[in-house]
Enzyme design. Structure first.
Site, PDB file in Angstrom:
ATOM      1  N   ASP A 190       0.834  -1.202   0.000  1.00  0.00           N
ATOM      2  CA  ASP A 190       0.000   0.000   0.000  1.00  0.00           C
ATOM      3  C   ASP A 190       0.867   1.250   0.000  1.00  0.00           C
ATOM      4  O   ASP A 190       2.085   1.184   0.165  1.00  0.00           O
ATOM      5  CB  ASP A 190      -0.904   0.019   1.233  1.00  0.00           C
ATOM      6  CG  ASP A 190      -1.866  -1.163   1.262  1.00  0.00           C
ATOM      7  OD1 ASP A 190      -2.193  -1.671   0.177  1.00  0.00           O
ATOM      8  OD2 ASP A 190      -2.279  -1.574   2.362  1.00  0.00           O
ATOM      9  N   TYR A 246       6.628 -10.080   6.991  1.00  0.00           N
ATOM     10  CA  TYR A 246       6.460  -8.641   7.192  1.00  0.00           C
ATOM     11  C   TYR A 246       6.933  -8.275   8.592  1.00  0.00           C
ATOM     12  O   TYR A 246       6.874  -9.091   9.518  1.00  0.00           O
ATOM     13  CB  TYR A 246       4.991  -8.232   7.055  1.00  0.00           C
ATOM     14  CG  TYR A 246       4.519  -8.014   5.639  1.00  0.00           C
ATOM     15  CD1 TYR A 246       4.490  -6.740   5.082  1.00  0.00           C
ATOM     16  CD2 TYR A 246       4.080  -9.075   4.855  1.00  0.00           C
ATOM     17  CE1 TYR A 246       4.048  -6.533   3.784  1.00  0.00           C
ATOM     18  CE2 TYR A 246       3.631  -8.874   3.557  1.00  0.00           C
ATOM     19  CZ  TYR A 246       3.616  -7.593   3.028  1.00  0.00           C
ATOM     20  OH  TYR A 246       3.176  -7.384   1.743  1.00  0.00           O
TER      21      TYR A 246
END
Length: 658
Positions: A190, A246
């Protein structure tokens, strides 16, 4: 989405009797589907028919009865070829439709990708062979609108593609469209999200030995190519990726409880008493039970005591009451965090670093990101907070008059308050609270509660409440989380303590990780029973705010299956970031970690995010209280009307963190 190939073992072991072979021979043939309609503009129904037929074939194969017959192998091969024939027809039809659409856009001058080269330049260029490769890269997402290429906005892939062309890795003939180079990304991040390691696969011209250096010379320091490796011709980094790692960095003061005078602080106590859960609530907050009372005594009271009697009660009101979000208009920070917006008004995300940067062109015409000075941003943030507090005071007490002509040294009427003195006092108290939060150091017990909350995500669960535009019965909302762990030792940067959370999963949906972190943090800080996280996997709607994107970064994708099978079989190099560890660590420290720490030090995004949630005067987040989900269904006795919950206009479910 195309159907998965049927494993050879499924075909071989499923057609097992002469009766079943007879049923296959007498079934309706797939050739009955009209092939000529696939490439037309009205091919939707036809392609859907092919997909249904393919599912029918696969379903019959899987549900075939028992018994084994050696004579079925020829029939099974024919069926398999028939399935793949249907798929190829569908694929060709889809490509023809897309090509026709793109050609029409080019004719109308609305093409998304316009070539920077004339036909003469393209013809004069030497033709060189392209090779399928995996490009390993890292980037800082600050100032970018995400990973995926977009002609209208600044993106990571947009800069990459331009650098490939400039370095000669993509020919001039293919410079007008990334699809000509078969560009595929492993993980779509994003806006504002960073990546220490990501992979894109495409066809590049890699004859030059120093091609990596050439490409890097055309990129900003925020984007680095680690290496380019030859792969098999059919390699797709998206399909070949087994899983993704992540990392999320979060200040430990995010796990402090809401202030007792805040809206959420009061509701937590109220519902604990109503539900008979006072003892359980106190136990879940035992490690931080005396935090706020100690801060009040040591840091706040000394400031209040030296204030003039006329200002003291007004300043206290500004601290404990005005902070509460209680207006007819929707709150932009909350709207963005929980995917709420009005369709006609696009809301920019305050918690993103892009809000503090702008794009300009340098002397060469190349876009560069120019960050505003930290002291300017800090001053703007402080003035905005103080200004909002003063406006709130005037709204609650219209009879009050602010005098901006004097400095407070001259006595004024009781209904008149010196504006300068009021603003200075509010600023001092706000700073005292923020400094106290930053000085907080998480205890092992509190850290263990955070880990306990993260452990609930492990395994396969339905994460429909952790993304946008997904329902409970949507199969794509089921995701598998392999691990979600906190680094054993927190780190201290700029007087603030941080925790590193690392999550390993097969794949993630849009905003999923940020919402998982947001839910875990809210559960711990509000002393909520962790069972609420398990309940969020069920057939209910839970509005979960997403934590600031500032702290999220893609650490690396994993390609173990490809490395062990295809790469070894075809003599290709393994896709492994380990060989670039030194360069990646230096890049992370310089371009990612320091950027995160610097932005938080000057913008206090995490503090703003959780403060707004604590003071959001609506029942939306009352599931965090002992009242649970039922508490969110009760209407509050308030004059304010909050906007209905919707997904943000600028977000679509096809995006994602990977």
């Amino acid at each position: 989405m195309l159907l998965r190939p049927v494993p050879w073992s499924s075909i071989q072991n499923s057609l097992r009797s002469p009766l079943q072979l007879h049923q296959w021979r007498t079934r309706p043939t797939l050739a009955m589907i009209p092939r000529t309609t696939i490439g037309s503009a009205s091919s939707t129904a036809a392609t859907r028919g092919h997909r249904v037929a393919t599912r029918s074939v696969e379903s019959t194969i899987v549900t075939a009865g028992e018994g084994r017959a050696n004579t079925c192998s020829t029939e099974a091969i024919r069926i398999r070829r028939e399935i793949w024939g249907v798929r190829n027809i569908y694929r060709r039809g889809r490509n023809e439709v897309e090509q026709a659409k793109r050609k029409k856009e080019e004719e109308n001058g609305n093409s998304k990708f316009s070539s920077a080269f004339t036909s003469e330049e393209i013809e004069a260029e030497e033709r060189r062979p392209k090779r399928k490769v995996a490009v390993m890269l890292g980037y800082s997402g600050t100032g970018y609108k995400g990973m995926q290429i977009d002609k209208k906005q600044k993106t990571i892939e947009g800069d990459l593609f331009a650098a490939f062309i400039a370095a000669g890795a993509i020919s001039k003939a293919n410079a007008d469209d990334p699809k000509k180079s078969s560009l595929v990304r492993c993980a779509r991040t994003d806006k504002g999200v960073h990546a220490a390691g990501n992979v894109i696969s495409l066809k590049l011209i890699i004859e030059d030995e120093d091609i990596v250096d050439k490409i890097n010379r055309h990129l900003s320091p925020q984007i680095r190519i680690w290496g380019i490796q030859r792969t098999t011709g059919s390699f797709s980094c998206y399909q070949a990726c087994d899983s993704r790692w992540y990392e999320y960095l979060i200040p430990t003061h995010s796990f402090l409880p809401p202030h007792p005078s805040s809206f959420m602080g009061k509701k937590l106590e109220e519902y604990a008493e109503k539900s008979g859960d006072v003892e359980g609530y106190r136990k879940r907050q035992s490690e931080v039970a005396g935090f706020w009372s100690e801060i009040e005594e040591k840091h706040i009271k000394p400031i209040l005591e030296i204030l003039d009697d006329s200002i003291r009660p007004i300043v206290e009101e500004a601290l404990y009451i005005i902070d509460t979000t209680d207006t007819p208009e929707s709150d932009p920070v909350i709207n963005v965090a929980a995917d709420l917006s009005k369709p006609s008004v696009p809301i920019e995300e305050k918690s993103e670093a892009i809000a503090n940067s702008e794009t300009t062109a340098d002397a060469s015409g190349k876009d560069t990101i120019v960050e505003s000075k930290p002291e300017e941003r800090k001053a703007e943030t402080k003035d905005e907070i103080v200004g909002e507090a003063v406006d709130g005071i005037l709204e609650r007490d219209p009879s009050l008059i602010l005098d901006d002509q004097t400095d407070g040294s001259i006595s004024v009427h009781s209904c008149v308050v010196t504006k300068t003195a009021l603003e200075t006092s509010i600023k001092a108290l706000k700073k005292a609270y923020l400094d106290a939060k930053k000085a907080y150091r998480i205890s092992p017990e509190r850290q263990a509660r955070v880990q306990e909350a993260l452990n609930i995500y492990l395994g396969t669960n339905r994460f429909h409440n952790y993304t946008v535009q997904k329902k409970f019965n949507d199969r794509s909302a089921k995701r598998y989380i392999k691990s979600f762990n906190i680094a054993e030792k927190p780190i201290i940067i700029n007087d603030t303590e941080w925790l590193s959370l690392k999550v390993h999963g097969q794949s993630f949906m849009m905003h999923q990780i940020r919402k998982m972190v947001g839910m875990a943090a809210l559960t711990v800080r509000c002393g909520t029973d962790p069972k609420i996280i398990r309940e969020s996997f069920g057939n209910i709607i839970v509005r979960i705010p997403k934590a600031p994107g500032l702290g999220l970064l893609l650490e690396r994708p994993v390609f173990d299956s490809y490395n062990e099978k295809q790469a070894e079989k075809h003599g290709r190099e393994k896709i492994d970031f380990a060989k670039y560890d030194k360069e990646i660590e230096e890049f992370k420290e310089r371009e990612i970690y320091q950027r995160i720490f610097r932005e938080e030090a000057h913008g206090n995004q995490f503090n703003t995010f959780f403060t707004h949630l604590d003071n959001y005067k609506d029942s939306t987040f009352l599931y965090l209280t002992s009242g649970g989900i039922e508490a969110t269904k009760k209407k509050l006795d308030t004059k304010s009307i909050q906007a209905n919950w919707e997904d943000s206009e600028d977000e679509n479910a096809s995006g994602g963190e990977g």
